[in-house]
Design a protein around this motif. Sequence first.
Motif, PDB file in Angstrom:
ATOM      1  N   GLU A   1      -2.639  10.536  -1.338  1.00  0.00           N
ATOM      2  CA  GLU A   1      -3.792  11.078  -0.555  1.00  0.00           C
ATOM      3  C   GLU A   1      -4.223  12.549  -1.306  1.00  0.00           C
ATOM      4  O   GLU A   1      -3.157  13.231  -1.456  1.00  0.00           O
ATOM      5  CB  GLU A   1      -3.672  11.072   0.692  1.00  0.00           C
TER       6      GLU A   1
ATOM      7  N   PRO B   1       0.891  -1.278  -0.183  1.00  0.00           N
ATOM      8  CA  PRO B   1       0.040   0.144   0.190  1.00  0.00           C
ATOM      9  C   PRO B   1       0.827   1.220  -0.023  1.00  0.00           C
ATOM     10  O   PRO B   1       1.986   1.404   0.668  1.00  0.00           O
ATOM     11  CB  PRO B   1      -0.829  -0.117   1.231  1.00  0.00           C
TER      12      PRO B   1
ATOM     13  N   THR C   1      -1.136   4.163  -0.003  1.00  0.00           N
ATOM     14  CA  THR C   1      -2.190   5.138   0.919  1.00  0.00           C
ATOM     15  C   THR C   1      -3.370   3.885   1.539  1.00  0.00           C
ATOM     16  O   THR C   1      -3.089   2.805   1.066  1.00  0.00           O
ATOM     17  CB  THR C   1      -2.977   6.217   0.187  1.00  0.00           C
ATOM     18  N   PRO C   2      -4.020   4.356   2.437  1.00  0.00           N
ATOM     19  CA  PRO C   2      -4.949   3.501   2.986  1.00  0.00           C
ATOM     20  C   PRO C   2      -6.016   2.957   1.914  1.00  0.00           C
ATOM     21  O   PRO C   2      -6.353   1.811   2.325  1.00  0.00           O
ATOM     22  CB  PRO C   2      -5.571   4.449   4.224  1.00  0.00           C
ATOM     23  N   ARG C   3      -6.028   3.470   0.983  1.00  0.00           N
ATOM     24  CA  ARG C   3      -6.964   3.058  -0.135  1.00  0.00           C
ATOM     25  C   ARG C   3      -6.274   2.237  -1.150  1.00  0.00           C
ATOM     26  O   ARG C   3      -7.095   1.640  -2.007  1.00  0.00           O
ATOM     27  CB  ARG C   3      -7.445   4.309  -0.927  1.00  0.00           C
TER      28      ARG C   3
END
Length: 254
Positions: A198, A165, A167-169
Amino acid sequence: MEMPAKNPIKSTETTFRIVEGLQALDGAGVSEIAAHTDLPRSTVHNYLSTLEQEEYVVNDDGQYEVGIRFLELGAYARNRRQIYEIAEPEVTGLAEETGELANLLIEEHGRGTYLQRARGEQAVQVEAHVGTRVSLHSTALGKSILAHLPESRVDEIIERHGLEPTTPRTVTDREELFDQLEEIRERGYALDDEERLEGLRCVAAPILSNEDRILGAVSVSGPSHRIRDEHFRKSLPKRVLETVNVIELNVTYS
């Protein structure tokens, strides 16, 4: 997938470890590079001296930096790609029309490399530049490319580079990624909703040859507060697809 060299040359591997270390550290002295690469200081000094002699690094009072001569090699490699010559004016036009950042990316060794980044009037400043390599699974550009590679090739890329990852998305699950790739094939374009950076969204579409061979991908990127709703999911994808269509026609008839 690329196979490891049968008889790798250690000195070549060491050279690139040192050059990549200089890049990662944004310039450094001998001791810093030695610590970064876990190599003896004397070895690092000898390699850097040779690289300086061949004009691939510069030495500013003991501070070494990657030399501009690498740009000559990179520019040569880029200009040999027919897709760059054909796509460059269209990507530039896309940036001017949308006012955002337009990009051209290709896949090499299981990673994505930016061949072009064109800036419109409102384009945001991001850290990537021409030549930057990125993970394919974390970008709309990369997912556009993955969607048109054989499943076995995608699995090889995942095995080699993982699904880390940024970013968290970011998509980090294989099955979820393959579900997204199927959707991309069906609708013709990919979305990146803050998956690599982000606050940044991206719309991308693949460039295919008339034999359906993947040649690269084109995208438009911009801040999430500006690229949203209908613009994110309809009007901007339509404009990116129109640009790709022109590029594909020019590839076919060039």
